[in-house]
Design a protein around this motif. Structure first.
Motif, PDB file in Angstrom:
ATOM      1  N   VAL A 119      32.728  -3.787  -2.678  1.00 36.46           N
ATOM      2  CA  VAL A 119      32.651  -2.354  -2.377  1.00 36.46           C
ATOM      3  C   VAL A 119      31.660  -1.717  -3.346  1.00 36.46           C
ATOM      4  O   VAL A 119      31.620  -2.068  -4.525  1.00 36.46           O
ATOM      5  CB  VAL A 119      34.035  -1.674  -2.499  1.00 36.46           C
ATOM      6  N   GLU A 120      30.854  -0.806  -2.835  1.00 36.48           N
ATOM      7  CA  GLU A 120      29.889  -0.130  -3.697  1.00 36.48           C
ATOM      8  C   GLU A 120      30.605   0.920  -4.546  1.00 36.48           C
ATOM      9  O   GLU A 120      31.370   1.737  -4.028  1.00 36.48           O
ATOM     10  CB  GLU A 120      28.780   0.518  -2.883  1.00 36.48           C
ATOM     11  N   LEU A 121      30.348   0.900  -5.840  1.00 32.03           N
ATOM     12  CA  LEU A 121      30.983   1.859  -6.732  1.00 32.03           C
ATOM     13  C   LEU A 121      30.256   3.194  -6.673  1.00 32.03           C
ATOM     14  O   LEU A 121      29.018   3.225  -6.684  1.00 32.03           O
ATOM     15  CB  LEU A 121      30.988   1.339  -8.172  1.00 32.03           C
ATOM     16  N   PRO A 122      30.979   4.303  -6.655  1.00 33.31           N
ATOM     17  CA  PRO A 122      30.336   5.616  -6.660  1.00 33.31           C
ATOM     18  C   PRO A 122      29.691   5.891  -8.015  1.00 33.31           C
ATOM     19  O   PRO A 122      30.086   5.311  -9.031  1.00 33.31           O
ATOM     20  CB  PRO A 122      31.500   6.581  -6.391  1.00 33.31           C
ATOM     21  N   SER A 123      28.723   6.783  -8.022  1.00 29.87           N
ATOM     22  CA  SER A 123      27.969   7.049  -9.253  1.00 29.87           C
ATOM     23  C   SER A 123      28.815   7.674 -10.354  1.00 29.87           C
ATOM     24  O   SER A 123      28.437   7.633 -11.527  1.00 29.87           O
ATOM     25  CB  SER A 123      26.767   7.956  -8.950  1.00 29.87           C
ATOM     26  N   ASN A 124      29.968   8.241  -9.999  1.00 29.50           N
ATOM     27  CA  ASN A 124      30.828   8.838 -11.027  1.00 29.50           C
ATOM     28  C   ASN A 124      31.888   7.864 -11.544  1.00 29.50           C
ATOM     29  O   ASN A 124      32.797   8.245 -12.267  1.00 29.50           O
ATOM     30  CB  ASN A 124      31.513  10.101 -10.489  1.00 29.50           C
ATOM     31  N   HIS A 125      31.772   6.579 -11.165  1.00 26.34           N
ATOM     32  CA  HIS A 125      32.762   5.589 -11.606  1.00 26.34           C
ATOM     33  C   HIS A 125      32.730   5.441 -13.130  1.00 26.34           C
ATOM     34  O   HIS A 125      31.681   5.609 -13.768  1.00 26.34           O
ATOM     35  CB  HIS A 125      32.471   4.237 -10.943  1.00 26.34           C
ATOM     36  N   ILE A 126      33.868   5.092 -13.699  1.00 30.10           N
ATOM     37  CA  ILE A 126      33.982   4.958 -15.153  1.00 30.10           C
ATOM     38  C   ILE A 126      33.018   3.921 -15.720  1.00 30.10           C
ATOM     39  O   ILE A 126      32.588   4.006 -16.874  1.00 30.10           O
ATOM     40  CB  ILE A 126      35.443   4.625 -15.542  1.00 30.10           C
ATOM     41  N   LEU A 127      32.631   2.943 -14.908  1.00 33.57           N
ATOM     42  CA  LEU A 127      31.682   1.926 -15.355  1.00 33.57           C
ATOM     43  C   LEU A 127      30.359   2.548 -15.786  1.00 33.57           C
ATOM     44  O   LEU A 127      29.696   2.060 -16.705  1.00 33.57           O
ATOM     45  CB  LEU A 127      31.439   0.938 -14.215  1.00 33.57           C
ATOM     46  N   GLY A 136      23.561   9.051 -12.224  1.00 31.79           N
ATOM     47  CA  GLY A 136      23.061   8.626 -10.919  1.00 31.79           C
ATOM     48  C   GLY A 136      23.531   7.241 -10.526  1.00 31.79           C
ATOM     49  O   GLY A 136      23.118   6.716  -9.502  1.00 31.79           O
ATOM     50  N   GLY A 137      24.399   6.647 -11.348  1.00 33.79           N
ATOM     51  CA  GLY A 137      24.856   5.291 -11.074  1.00 33.79           C
ATOM     52  C   GLY A 137      23.903   4.247 -11.628  1.00 33.79           C
ATOM     53  O   GLY A 137      23.146   4.507 -12.574  1.00 33.79           O
ATOM     54  N   LEU A 138      23.914   3.071 -11.037  1.00 32.10           N
ATOM     55  CA  LEU A 138      23.121   1.940 -11.509  1.00 32.10           C
ATOM     56  C   LEU A 138      21.628   2.276 -11.544  1.00 32.10           C
ATOM     57  O   LEU A 138      21.072   2.716 -10.541  1.00 32.10           O
ATOM     58  CB  LEU A 138      23.363   0.740 -10.596  1.00 32.10           C
ATOM     59  N   PRO A 139      20.962   2.059 -12.694  1.00 30.98           N
ATOM     60  CA  PRO A 139      19.529   2.362 -12.775  1.00 30.98           C
ATOM     61  C   PRO A 139      18.674   1.274 -12.118  1.00 30.98           C
ATOM     62  O   PRO A 139      19.070   0.116 -12.044  1.00 30.98           O
ATOM     63  CB  PRO A 139      19.266   2.411 -14.289  1.00 30.98           C
ATOM     64  N   LYS A 140      17.530   1.666 -11.629  1.00 29.66           N
ATOM     65  CA  LYS A 140      16.559   0.715 -11.068  1.00 29.66           C
ATOM     66  C   LYS A 140      15.722   0.167 -12.225  1.00 29.66           C
ATOM     67  O   LYS A 140      15.129   0.933 -12.984  1.00 29.66           O
ATOM     68  CB  LYS A 140      15.655   1.418 -10.061  1.00 29.66           C
ATOM     69  N   ILE A 141      15.667  -1.156 -12.355  1.00 27.32           N
ATOM     70  CA  ILE A 141      14.953  -1.751 -13.478  1.00 27.32           C
ATOM     71  C   ILE A 141      13.637  -2.396 -13.050  1.00 27.32           C
ATOM     72  O   ILE A 141      12.601  -2.159 -13.632  1.00 27.32           O
ATOM     73  CB  ILE A 141      15.850  -2.788 -14.196  1.00 27.32           C
TER      74      ILE A 141
END
Length: 205
Positions: A119-127, A136-141
């Motif tokens: 499942v895709e985690l939302p950008s506000n997830h504690i992770l 914004g969630g996971l950054p593009k590297i």
């Protein structure tokens, strides 16, 4: 003056797998992430990564296991069962698609957890809100084909046991500066901070 050195508490490990894929990719990634975490999170990891196989009892010694590569990956039934036991027992698996892994890893993880879907985690997830904040969630590297980065999770009884970074190449950003000429130091710092968030989350959830 007597110097005393505290023995490392843990090692982080890279997963060695069969199938022909390059499990050994991103050779400097984990050691650099370890150094970053020891400096910025106060962890006490051994400076060298371990190499562990999916079916080995040794995997239970490592709280955080990193899996990467571009190509084919195959888990035997025994390896899949061992990985399942490892994650249920509290272990954390980070899968980092180094571009081309997706079509191979998804069916293999279905072997490990037939009853779970990514499942895709939302950008506000504690992770994304550990020591370092990623609103914004996971950054593009590292750019390949213009798709947005996505962070997927396998969640077992309310706990993330596996986190999968897709269209991101997070581990590329952990490598020695200059390994990829197109990746800036700013991007590299984002990658290391996101990696530190993963480690912090894995050790404290």
């Amino acid at each position: 003056m007597v110097l005393s050195f505290k023995a490392p508490s843990y090692k982080l490990a890279k997963l060695k797998y069969n199938g022909g894929g390059d499990w050994y990719a991103n050779r400097t990634a984990l050691p650099n992430l370890i150094s970053f975490c020891n400096k910025n999170l106060g962890t006490n990891f051994d400076r060298e990564e371990a190499i562990v196989e999916a079916g080995s009892a040794e995997i239970f010694n490592y709280p955080f296991v990193y899996l990467t590569g571009h190509g084919n990956i195959v888990f035997t039934d025994q390896e899949a069962e061992n990985l399942r036991k490892y994650m249920i027992a509290g272990g954390f698996l980070h899968i980092d698609d180094n571009y081309g892994l997706d079509k191979f890893i998804r069916p293999q993880m279905k072997k490990v957890f037939p009853d779970l879907d990514f499942v895709e985690l939302p950008s506000n997830h504690i992770l994304y809100n550990q020591k370092y904040k990623f609103p914004g969630g996971l950054p593009k590297i590292h750019e390949h084909d213009g798709k947005r980065p996505q962070g997927f999770a396998l969640i077992y009884k309310g706990r993330i046991v596996c986190y999968y970074t897709f269209e991101c190449d997070l581990g590329n950003g952990w490598e020695v500066a200059g390994t990829y000429s197109s990746d800036s130091e700013e991007t590299r710092q984002k990658a290391l901070r996101m990696g530190a968030n993963l480690v912090q989350y894995a050790l404290t959830q």
